[in-house]
Design a protein around this motif. Structure first.
Motif, PDB file in Angstrom:
ATOM      1  N   LYS A 228       0.042   9.074  10.316  1.00  0.00           N
ATOM      2  CA  LYS A 228       1.278   9.270  10.500  1.00  0.00           C
ATOM      3  C   LYS A 228       2.239   9.090  11.594  1.00  0.00           C
ATOM      4  CE  LYS A 228       3.388  12.196   7.952  1.00  0.00           C
ATOM      5  NZ  LYS A 228       3.855  13.164   6.478  1.00  0.00           N
ATOM      6  N   GLU A 229       2.810   8.526  12.439  1.00  0.00           N
ATOM      7  CA  GLU A 229       3.398   8.236  14.002  1.00  0.00           C
ATOM      8  C   GLU A 229       5.257   8.722  13.230  1.00  0.00           C
ATOM      9  OE1 GLU A 229       3.345   4.440  15.198  1.00  0.00           O
ATOM     10  OE2 GLU A 229       1.492   4.085  14.663  1.00  0.00           O
ATOM     11  N   GLY A 230       4.589  10.717  13.795  1.00  0.00           N
ATOM     12  CA  GLY A 230       6.405  11.234  13.734  1.00  0.00           C
ATOM     13  C   GLY A 230       5.808  11.207  12.592  1.00  0.00           C
ATOM     14  N   THR A 231       7.387  10.752  11.630  1.00  0.00           N
ATOM     15  CA  THR A 231       7.514  11.093  10.322  1.00  0.00           C
ATOM     16  C   THR A 231       7.652   9.985   9.460  1.00  0.00           C
ATOM     17  OG1 THR A 231      10.459   9.810  10.635  1.00  0.00           O
ATOM     18  CG2 THR A 231       9.216  12.085  10.558  1.00  0.00           C
ATOM     19  N   LEU A 232       6.890   8.926   9.981  1.00  0.00           N
ATOM     20  CA  LEU A 232       6.544   7.189   9.518  1.00  0.00           C
ATOM     21  C   LEU A 232       5.407   7.323   9.189  1.00  0.00           C
ATOM     22  CD1 LEU A 232       7.957   5.363  12.327  1.00  0.00           C
ATOM     23  CD2 LEU A 232       9.351   5.856   9.960  1.00  0.00           C
ATOM     24  N   TYR A 233       4.978   5.815   8.139  1.00  0.00           N
ATOM     25  CA  TYR A 233       3.232   6.521   8.019  1.00  0.00           C
ATOM     26  C   TYR A 233       3.159   4.346   7.953  1.00  0.00           C
ATOM     27  CZ  TYR A 233       3.787   9.625   4.248  1.00  0.00           C
ATOM     28  OH  TYR A 233       3.794  11.098   2.927  1.00  0.00           O
ATOM     29  N   THR A 234       1.598   4.449   8.311  1.00  0.00           N
ATOM     30  CA  THR A 234       1.482   3.220   9.477  1.00  0.00           C
ATOM     31  C   THR A 234       0.076   3.209   9.140  1.00  0.00           C
ATOM     32  OG1 THR A 234       1.255   4.234  11.552  1.00  0.00           O
ATOM     33  CG2 THR A 234       3.719   3.862  11.189  1.00  0.00           C
ATOM     34  N   SER A 235      -0.367   2.072   9.054  1.00  0.00           N
ATOM     35  CA  SER A 235      -1.913   1.352   9.649  1.00  0.00           C
ATOM     36  C   SER A 235      -1.700  -0.080   9.567  1.00  0.00           C
ATOM     37  CB  SER A 235      -2.308   1.307   8.076  1.00  0.00           C
ATOM     38  OG  SER A 235      -3.513   0.913   7.607  1.00  0.00           O
ATOM     39  N   ARG A 236      -2.993  -0.207  10.743  1.00  0.00           N
ATOM     40  CA  ARG A 236      -3.475  -1.176  11.059  1.00  0.00           C
ATOM     41  C   ARG A 236      -4.423  -2.193  10.959  1.00  0.00           C
ATOM     42  NH1 ARG A 236      -4.416   1.921  15.499  1.00  0.00           N
ATOM     43  NH2 ARG A 236      -6.394   1.848  15.243  1.00  0.00           N
ATOM     44  N   GLY A 237      -4.559  -1.858   9.217  1.00  0.00           N
ATOM     45  CA  GLY A 237      -5.347  -2.362   7.995  1.00  0.00           C
ATOM     46  C   GLY A 237      -6.260  -2.481   8.748  1.00  0.00           C
TER      47      GLY A 237
ATOM     48  N   ALA B 289      14.124   7.538   7.013  1.00  0.00           N
ATOM     49  CA  ALA B 289      13.568   8.233   7.173  1.00  0.00           C
ATOM     50  C   ALA B 289      13.033   9.364   6.050  1.00  0.00           C
ATOM     51  CB  ALA B 289      15.147   9.244   6.792  1.00  0.00           C
ATOM     52  N   ALA B 290      12.648   8.464   4.719  1.00  0.00           N
ATOM     53  CA  ALA B 290      11.986   8.209   3.715  1.00  0.00           C
ATOM     54  C   ALA B 290       9.994   8.362   4.559  1.00  0.00           C
ATOM     55  CB  ALA B 290      11.861   7.613   2.451  1.00  0.00           C
ATOM     56  N   GLY B 291      10.316   7.316   5.158  1.00  0.00           N
ATOM     57  CA  GLY B 291       8.745   7.207   6.021  1.00  0.00           C
ATOM     58  C   GLY B 291       8.341   5.950   6.119  1.00  0.00           C
ATOM     59  N   TYR B 292       9.497   5.025   5.918  1.00  0.00           N
ATOM     60  CA  TYR B 292       9.052   3.183   5.955  1.00  0.00           C
ATOM     61  C   TYR B 292       8.961   2.796   7.535  1.00  0.00           C
ATOM     62  CZ  TYR B 292       9.133   3.715   0.781  1.00  0.00           C
ATOM     63  OH  TYR B 292       9.052   3.670  -0.886  1.00  0.00           O
ATOM     64  N   PRO B 293       8.708   2.178   8.347  1.00  0.00           N
ATOM     65  CA  PRO B 293       9.047   1.564   9.477  1.00  0.00           C
ATOM     66  C   PRO B 293       9.247   0.737   9.229  1.00  0.00           C
ATOM     67  CG  PRO B 293       5.998   2.577   9.184  1.00  0.00           C
ATOM     68  CD  PRO B 293       7.229   2.446   7.991  1.00  0.00           C
ATOM     69  N   PRO B 294      10.589   0.159   9.913  1.00  0.00           N
ATOM     70  CA  PRO B 294      11.051  -1.361  10.020  1.00  0.00           C
ATOM     71  C   PRO B 294      10.099  -2.494  10.063  1.00  0.00           C
ATOM     72  CG  PRO B 294      11.850  -0.704  11.803  1.00  0.00           C
ATOM     73  CD  PRO B 294      11.022   0.911  11.414  1.00  0.00           C
ATOM     74  N   CYS B 295      10.482  -3.182   9.306  1.00  0.00           N
ATOM     75  CA  CYS B 295       9.488  -4.611  10.418  1.00  0.00           C
ATOM     76  C   CYS B 295       9.181  -5.116  11.720  1.00  0.00           C
ATOM     77  CB  CYS B 295      10.070  -6.313   9.856  1.00  0.00           C
ATOM     78  SG  CYS B 295       9.163  -7.494   9.768  1.00  0.00           S
ATOM     79  N   PRO B 296       8.176  -4.907  12.062  1.00  0.00           N
ATOM     80  CA  PRO B 296       7.902  -5.608  13.836  1.00  0.00           C
ATOM     81  C   PRO B 296       9.192  -6.682  14.229  1.00  0.00           C
ATOM     82  CG  PRO B 296       5.934  -4.528  12.879  1.00  0.00           C
ATOM     83  CD  PRO B 296       6.882  -4.634  11.731  1.00  0.00           C
TER      84      PRO B 296
ATOM     85  N   THR C 203       0.872  -1.330  -0.059  1.00  0.00           N
ATOM     86  CA  THR C 203       0.168  -0.409  -0.063  1.00  0.00           C
ATOM     87  C   THR C 203       0.936   1.298  -0.428  1.00  0.00           C
ATOM     88  OG1 THR C 203      -0.035   0.129   2.115  1.00  0.00           O
ATOM     89  CG2 THR C 203      -1.708  -1.144   1.362  1.00  0.00           C
ATOM     90  N   LEU C 204       0.014   2.284   0.088  1.00  0.00           N
ATOM     91  CA  LEU C 204       0.859   3.442   0.127  1.00  0.00           C
ATOM     92  C   LEU C 204       1.972   3.730   0.791  1.00  0.00           C
ATOM     93  CD1 LEU C 204      -1.384   5.775  -1.374  1.00  0.00           C
ATOM     94  CD2 LEU C 204       1.214   5.342  -2.554  1.00  0.00           C
ATOM     95  N   TRP C 205       1.552   3.189   2.490  1.00  0.00           N
ATOM     96  CA  TRP C 205       2.311   3.137   3.815  1.00  0.00           C
ATOM     97  C   TRP C 205       2.300   1.724   4.352  1.00  0.00           C
ATOM     98  CZ3 TRP C 205      -3.225   4.472   2.083  1.00  0.00           C
ATOM     99  CH2 TRP C 205      -3.622   4.317   2.283  1.00  0.00           C
ATOM    100  N   SER C 206       3.205   1.233   3.530  1.00  0.00           N
ATOM    101  CA  SER C 206       3.889  -0.225   3.832  1.00  0.00           C
ATOM    102  C   SER C 206       5.376   0.000   4.079  1.00  0.00           C
ATOM    103  CB  SER C 206       3.182  -0.974   2.889  1.00  0.00           C
ATOM    104  OG  SER C 206       3.269  -1.593   2.611  1.00  0.00           O
TER     105      SER C 206
END
Length: 365
Positions: free
Chosen positions: A308-317, A132-139, A93-96
């Motif tokens: 957006k959590e800070g600079t990161l794009y996130t989603s819980r689906g 920095a570009a907005g991609y969160p690390p894999c949990p 998605t746009l926020w993966s």
């Protein structure tokens, strides 16, 4: 003719020299692509994933250049930066988030540490700049910065054999993730060779499909016995529907296992559906229903609440209650009914394959 936004996007990535520019390009993706979701879901998905690929590849190229300028040289051996998860399937998605790994060619004897040091430094730069570009690390820490997911060819082959010989839950989960592996940057042939080795190893252990089945059916289609959509009952998501784990993931998992059982090595769900149709082991109408259900799930997953959590794009689906209109509920129910049928078919198909598979003497599953 005026260049398309994607062509301009490519030029901007090529000229990027800072993490701030990379971040701006990520924001631009959202601005350009979000409005076109409903024109053609599959085409929109291709555009989104092509943009992700370009941005990630540009980040890796920038990291290579930076290491060279800092005196660390160039890559000591050919390598492939690979994606797994939704990125591997080209279904981001746009926020993966980040789900990635690194595979490199065998270094010369005595230069193993040099290669490991270079690729560790490269991975750390890429990981930090993608954040920095907005991609969160894999949990789950499936990342190129994790030494488990950054190895030479021989290390990957040995790791696959260990997982196959010890089919505990986590190892089987990793094996299914490797089925989605795809090269994003570098020597794509390395990734193709690894996938070919993977398919051969799996073919030699047909009983592994039974272990994969347990993992595949872990996430159930969330449709009640009376045909009602099961939504969250409590908390901040009350009334919302978990489209990721209640619809999308069960469909992806089921189609992937059917493809593996048929020896289809494609990494994307659409390519797997095409492979199943071409192979003829499944009725064309059946495969078409799975494609339609998957397309619905892909669209609704892209409508899930994001933030957006800070600079990161996130989603819980989660699909918000206001998104679940009468029309959406009707389409979602159709998707879920097909998903339930698919899970039953997957169970029967794998059990049938296992019943007819020769057992290897003295070997483990």
């Amino acid at each position: 003719m005026e260049p398309s936004w994607m062509e301009r996007f490519d030029v901007s990535i090529y000229n990027a020299v800072s993490t701030e520019q990379l971040r701006g390009l990520r924001d631009r993706m959202h601005f350009e692509l979000r409005p076109s979701l409903f024109e053609d879901v599959l085409e929109w998905n291709r555009s989104v994933n092509a943009a992700h690929d370009r941005l990630i590849a540009g980040t890796i190229s920038l990291a290579e250049q930076t290491l060279r300028l800092e005196g660390f040289g160039t890559p000591p051996v050919p390598y492939a930066f690979v994606a797994v998860g939704s990125a591997g399937r080209m279904e981001q998605t746009l926020w993966s988030d980040q789900d990635n790994a690194l595979l490199y060619d065998e270094p010369e004897a005595g230069r193993e540490e040099e290669a490991e040091t270079y690729f560790r430094q490269l991975s750390e730069r890429v990981h930090a700049w993608l954040q920095a570009a907005g991609y969160p690390p894999c949990p789950g820490n499936v990342l190129c910065t994790n030494a488990q997911w950054r190895k030479p060819k021989s290390g990957w082959a040995e790791m696959l054999r260990q997982w196959l010989d010890d089919p505990q839950w986590e190892n089987v989960r990793y094996l299914l993730m490797v089925a989605d592996l795809r090269s994003i940057y570098g020597e794509a042939g390395l990734a193709r060779e690894l996938r070919a080795d993977y398919m051969r190893m799996l073919a030699d252990r047909p009983s592994m499909l039974e272990h994969m089945l347990q993992n595949t059916l872990h996430h159930k289609i969330t449709l009640g016995v009376l045909g009602n959509i099961i939504t969250e009952r409590y908390g901040q998501d009350a009334g919302s529907f978990d489209v990721k784990y209640g619809a999308y993931i069960p469909l992806v998992n089921g189609i992937r296992l059917l493809a593996l059982a048929d020896g289809i090595s494609a990494s994307s769900t659409i390519e797997r559906l095409d492979g199943l149709r071409e192979k003829g082991t499944r009725r064309a109408g059946e495969v078409d229903r799975w494609r339609e259900a998957f397309t619905i799930a892909l669209e609704l997953r892209s409508l899930a609440r994001h933030e957006k959590e800070g600079t990161l794009y996130t989603s819980r689906g989660m699909l918000d209650p206001e998104t679940l209109t009468k029309k959406t509920r009707r389409r979602l129910k159709s998707c879920l009914r097909t998903g339930m049928e698919l899970q039953q078919i997957v169970r029967k198909a794998v059990q049938k394959t296992a019943d007819h598979a020769p057992r290897k003497r003295g070997g483990s599953a």
